[in-house]
Motif scaffolding. Sequence first.
Motif, PDB file in Angstrom:
ATOM      1  N   MET A 265       0.931  -1.535  -0.753  1.00  0.00           N
ATOM      2  CA  MET A 265       0.148   0.140   0.021  1.00  0.00           C
ATOM      3  C   MET A 265       0.981   1.152  -0.648  1.00  0.00           C
ATOM      4  SD  MET A 265      -1.790   0.118   4.078  1.00  0.00           S
ATOM      5  CE  MET A 265      -0.618   0.169   5.237  1.00  0.00           C
ATOM      6  N   ASN A 266       2.177   1.174  -0.157  1.00  0.00           N
ATOM      7  CA  ASN A 266       3.009   2.109   0.255  1.00  0.00           C
ATOM      8  C   ASN A 266       3.643   2.380  -1.389  1.00  0.00           C
ATOM      9  OD1 ASN A 266       2.521   2.491   2.925  1.00  0.00           O
ATOM     10  ND2 ASN A 266       3.895   1.577   3.913  1.00  0.00           N
ATOM     11  N   ASN A 267       3.309   1.719  -2.371  1.00  0.00           N
ATOM     12  CA  ASN A 267       3.412   1.708  -3.270  1.00  0.00           C
ATOM     13  C   ASN A 267       3.556   3.122  -4.087  1.00  0.00           C
ATOM     14  OD1 ASN A 267       2.998   2.597  -6.355  1.00  0.00           O
ATOM     15  ND2 ASN A 267       4.515   0.809  -6.476  1.00  0.00           N
ATOM     16  N   LYS A 268       4.235   3.467  -4.635  1.00  0.00           N
ATOM     17  CA  LYS A 268       4.535   5.546  -4.762  1.00  0.00           C
ATOM     18  C   LYS A 268       3.521   5.774  -5.448  1.00  0.00           C
ATOM     19  CE  LYS A 268       8.871   7.661  -4.688  1.00  0.00           C
ATOM     20  NZ  LYS A 268      10.189   7.748  -5.469  1.00  0.00           N
ATOM     21  N   VAL A 269       2.829   4.456  -6.588  1.00  0.00           N
ATOM     22  CA  VAL A 269       2.012   5.140  -7.101  1.00  0.00           C
ATOM     23  C   VAL A 269       0.915   5.087  -5.947  1.00  0.00           C
ATOM     24  CG1 VAL A 269      -0.151   4.757  -9.566  1.00  0.00           C
ATOM     25  CG2 VAL A 269       2.325   4.247  -9.397  1.00  0.00           C
ATOM     26  N   VAL A 270       0.449   4.589  -5.104  1.00  0.00           N
ATOM     27  CA  VAL A 270      -1.034   4.205  -5.090  1.00  0.00           C
ATOM     28  C   VAL A 270      -0.784   4.871  -3.715  1.00  0.00           C
ATOM     29  CG1 VAL A 270      -1.832   2.863  -2.882  1.00  0.00           C
ATOM     30  CG2 VAL A 270      -1.127   1.773  -4.586  1.00  0.00           C
ATOM     31  N   TYR A 271       0.395   5.272  -2.996  1.00  0.00           N
ATOM     32  CA  TYR A 271       0.430   7.175  -2.011  1.00  0.00           C
ATOM     33  C   TYR A 271      -0.017   7.735  -2.809  1.00  0.00           C
ATOM     34  CZ  TYR A 271       2.541   9.784   0.855  1.00  0.00           C
ATOM     35  OH  TYR A 271       3.370  10.440   2.339  1.00  0.00           O
ATOM     36  N   ASN A 272       0.527   8.379  -3.664  1.00  0.00           N
ATOM     37  CA  ASN A 272       0.128   9.627  -4.250  1.00  0.00           C
ATOM     38  C   ASN A 272      -1.771   9.369  -4.991  1.00  0.00           C
ATOM     39  OD1 ASN A 272       2.429  11.440  -4.406  1.00  0.00           O
ATOM     40  ND2 ASN A 272       3.434   9.524  -6.011  1.00  0.00           N
ATOM     41  N   LEU A 273      -2.113   8.120  -5.644  1.00  0.00           N
ATOM     42  CA  LEU A 273      -3.435   8.448  -5.666  1.00  0.00           C
ATOM     43  C   LEU A 273      -4.152   8.918  -4.056  1.00  0.00           C
ATOM     44  CD1 LEU A 273      -3.853   5.539  -7.862  1.00  0.00           C
ATOM     45  CD2 LEU A 273      -4.080   7.580  -8.425  1.00  0.00           C
ATOM     46  N   HIS A 274      -3.544   7.770  -3.695  1.00  0.00           N
ATOM     47  CA  HIS A 274      -4.837   7.645  -2.029  1.00  0.00           C
ATOM     48  C   HIS A 274      -5.036   9.554  -1.750  1.00  0.00           C
ATOM     49  CE1 HIS A 274      -5.574   6.800   2.133  1.00  0.00           C
ATOM     50  NE2 HIS A 274      -4.711   7.561   2.200  1.00  0.00           N
ATOM     51  N   TYR A 275      -3.803  10.008  -1.817  1.00  0.00           N
ATOM     52  CA  TYR A 275      -3.278  12.070  -1.726  1.00  0.00           C
ATOM     53  C   TYR A 275      -4.058  12.497  -2.295  1.00  0.00           C
ATOM     54  CZ  TYR A 275      -0.616  11.291   2.787  1.00  0.00           C
ATOM     55  OH  TYR A 275      -0.116  10.605   3.958  1.00  0.00           O
ATOM     56  N   ALA A 276      -3.842  12.224  -3.398  1.00  0.00           N
ATOM     57  CA  ALA A 276      -4.770  12.615  -4.584  1.00  0.00           C
ATOM     58  C   ALA A 276      -6.208  12.858  -4.021  1.00  0.00           C
ATOM     59  CB  ALA A 276      -4.455  12.302  -6.009  1.00  0.00           C
ATOM     60  N   PHE A 277      -7.214  11.441  -4.423  1.00  0.00           N
ATOM     61  CA  PHE A 277      -8.281  11.824  -3.546  1.00  0.00           C
ATOM     62  C   PHE A 277      -8.710  12.110  -2.471  1.00  0.00           C
ATOM     63  CE2 PHE A 277      -8.582   8.364  -6.511  1.00  0.00           C
ATOM     64  CZ  PHE A 277     -10.018   8.042  -6.912  1.00  0.00           C
ATOM     65  N   HIS A 278      -7.560  12.109  -1.183  1.00  0.00           N
ATOM     66  CA  HIS A 278      -8.119  12.771  -0.530  1.00  0.00           C
ATOM     67  C   HIS A 278      -7.874  14.568  -1.016  1.00  0.00           C
ATOM     68  CE1 HIS A 278      -7.052  14.742   3.542  1.00  0.00           C
ATOM     69  NE2 HIS A 278      -8.163  13.310   4.087  1.00  0.00           N
ATOM     70  N   LYS A 279      -7.389  14.768  -1.178  1.00  0.00           N
ATOM     71  CA  LYS A 279      -7.651  16.217  -1.477  1.00  0.00           C
ATOM     72  C   LYS A 279      -8.286  16.798  -2.593  1.00  0.00           C
ATOM     73  CE  LYS A 279      -2.211  17.265  -2.402  1.00  0.00           C
ATOM     74  NZ  LYS A 279      -1.549  17.428  -3.062  1.00  0.00           N
ATOM     75  N   MET A 280      -9.571  16.456  -3.655  1.00  0.00           N
ATOM     76  CA  MET A 280     -10.471  16.774  -3.755  1.00  0.00           C
ATOM     77  C   MET A 280     -11.713  15.773  -3.123  1.00  0.00           C
ATOM     78  SD  MET A 280     -10.164  14.376  -7.797  1.00  0.00           S
ATOM     79  CE  MET A 280      -8.968  13.213  -7.706  1.00  0.00           C
ATOM     80  N   GLY A 281     -11.114  15.627  -1.829  1.00  0.00           N
ATOM     81  CA  GLY A 281     -12.313  15.679  -0.514  1.00  0.00           C
ATOM     82  C   GLY A 281     -12.961  14.745  -0.735  1.00  0.00           C
ATOM     83  N   PHE A 282     -12.838  13.287  -0.978  1.00  0.00           N
ATOM     84  CA  PHE A 282     -12.707  12.111  -0.324  1.00  0.00           C
ATOM     85  C   PHE A 282     -12.149  11.658   0.978  1.00  0.00           C
ATOM     86  CE2 PHE A 282     -13.315  12.119  -5.038  1.00  0.00           C
ATOM     87  CZ  PHE A 282     -13.704  10.968  -5.418  1.00  0.00           C
ATOM     88  N   THR A 283     -13.092  10.240   0.877  1.00  0.00           N
ATOM     89  CA  THR A 283     -12.733   9.808   2.634  1.00  0.00           C
ATOM     90  C   THR A 283     -11.578   8.456   1.934  1.00  0.00           C
ATOM     91  OG1 THR A 283     -13.711  10.487   4.623  1.00  0.00           O
ATOM     92  CG2 THR A 283     -13.289   8.389   4.220  1.00  0.00           C
ATOM     93  N   VAL A 284     -10.438   8.378   2.672  1.00  0.00           N
ATOM     94  CA  VAL A 284      -9.998   7.707   1.856  1.00  0.00           C
ATOM     95  C   VAL A 284      -9.165   6.704   2.589  1.00  0.00           C
ATOM     96  CG1 VAL A 284      -8.095   7.108  -0.500  1.00  0.00           C
ATOM     97  CG2 VAL A 284      -8.944   9.585  -0.031  1.00  0.00           C
ATOM     98  N   LEU A 285      -9.211   5.024   2.140  1.00  0.00           N
ATOM     99  CA  LEU A 285      -9.245   3.815   2.630  1.00  0.00           C
ATOM    100  C   LEU A 285      -7.896   3.270   1.511  1.00  0.00           C
ATOM    101  CD1 LEU A 285      -8.093   1.760   4.916  1.00  0.00           C
ATOM    102  CD2 LEU A 285     -10.116   0.886   3.560  1.00  0.00           C
ATOM    103  N   ARG A 286      -6.548   2.903   2.003  1.00  0.00           N
ATOM    104  CA  ARG A 286      -5.926   1.969   0.911  1.00  0.00           C
ATOM    105  C   ARG A 286      -5.250   1.344   1.498  1.00  0.00           C
ATOM    106  NH1 ARG A 286      -1.513   5.635   2.206  1.00  0.00           N
ATOM    107  NH2 ARG A 286       0.737   4.977   2.558  1.00  0.00           N
ATOM    108  N   PHE A 287      -5.052  -0.286   1.825  1.00  0.00           N
ATOM    109  CA  PHE A 287      -4.836  -1.495   2.569  1.00  0.00           C
ATOM    110  C   PHE A 287      -3.505  -2.058   1.975  1.00  0.00           C
ATOM    111  CE2 PHE A 287      -8.174  -2.470  -0.215  1.00  0.00           C
ATOM    112  CZ  PHE A 287      -7.901  -4.225   0.058  1.00  0.00           C
ATOM    113  N   ASN A 288      -2.919  -3.256   3.076  1.00  0.00           N
ATOM    114  CA  ASN A 288      -1.948  -4.219   2.574  1.00  0.00           C
ATOM    115  C   ASN A 288      -2.889  -5.729   2.242  1.00  0.00           C
ATOM    116  OD1 ASN A 288       0.214  -2.881   2.291  1.00  0.00           O
ATOM    117  ND2 ASN A 288       0.730  -3.000   4.375  1.00  0.00           N
ATOM    118  N   PHE A 289      -2.771  -6.818   0.604  1.00  0.00           N
ATOM    119  CA  PHE A 289      -3.479  -7.936   0.878  1.00  0.00           C
ATOM    120  C   PHE A 289      -3.270  -8.135   1.857  1.00  0.00           C
ATOM    121  CE2 PHE A 289      -4.283  -5.819  -3.892  1.00  0.00           C
ATOM    122  CZ  PHE A 289      -6.283  -5.402  -3.579  1.00  0.00           C
ATOM    123  N   ARG A 290      -3.383  -9.860   1.480  1.00  0.00           N
ATOM    124  CA  ARG A 290      -3.334 -10.581   3.205  1.00  0.00           C
ATOM    125  C   ARG A 290      -1.553 -11.161   2.544  1.00  0.00           C
ATOM    126  NH1 ARG A 290      -7.423 -15.357   1.608  1.00  0.00           N
ATOM    127  NH2 ARG A 290      -8.756 -13.716   1.359  1.00  0.00           N
ATOM    128  N   GLY A 291      -1.149 -10.966   3.696  1.00  0.00           N
ATOM    129  CA  GLY A 291       0.844 -11.757   3.407  1.00  0.00           C
ATOM    130  C   GLY A 291       0.942 -10.474   3.108  1.00  0.00           C
TER     131      GLY A 291
END
Length: 217
Positions: free
Chosen positions: A41-67
């Motif tokens: 979930m800390n991959n750069k693309v994922v991290y940047n998408l997460h913050y982009a959605f948050h900046k647009m007013g979204f409540t955001v969740l990213r998470f690590n898949f099993r394992g």
Amino acid sequence: MPEVIFAGPEGRLEGRYHPQKDRDAPIAIVLHPHPQFGGTMNNKVVYNLHYAFHKMGFTVLRFNFRGVGRSQGEYDQGVGELSDAASALDYLQSMNNNSKHCWVAGFSFGAWIGMQLLMRRPEITGFVSVAPPANMYDFSFLAPCPSSGLIINGTGDRVAPPADTRSLVSKLHEQKGITITHEEIEGADHFFKEPHMDTMIDTVTDYVKRRLTESTR
């Protein structure tokens, strides 16, 4: 960044949850690339998408898949990972009952999982699929694709070649009632290394903002 642990099908899942003050803010989950190739979930693309959605007013969740990281369980060929994503969406929805818009974003393997989640959850109103690996995974389940969304990839992607992405998009374009927007970032590789990351995130932001101002799905 609030760390959260929530129940998944195979035990605990570890995530990062970023709420908005607005009670009926739109919600989004962001799905990471392949667990067996270093995807977290800390991959750069994922991290940047997460913050982009948050900046647009979204409540955001990213998470690590099993394992992955502190998430329990082990890699399950995408089947269990889809269940993980469904649990993450359940968790996000349980905290945000008033939300009118629900989006899913995924990168690479996460894009494949995100599109499958889309098929199972009619409440998802939009999606962002970054560098979907159409050469590795079968996307034919998108028949019909239930909601409009953005597919974005780089012209220099050697992991998921642009020709396969274009072929996927052309199949989806034939479907009525939805609009698939396809953007290619000139020269970008699979991971959108600089200077392409900003271009990709700006493109996603423009698209999502436009969709949020439209009243239609």
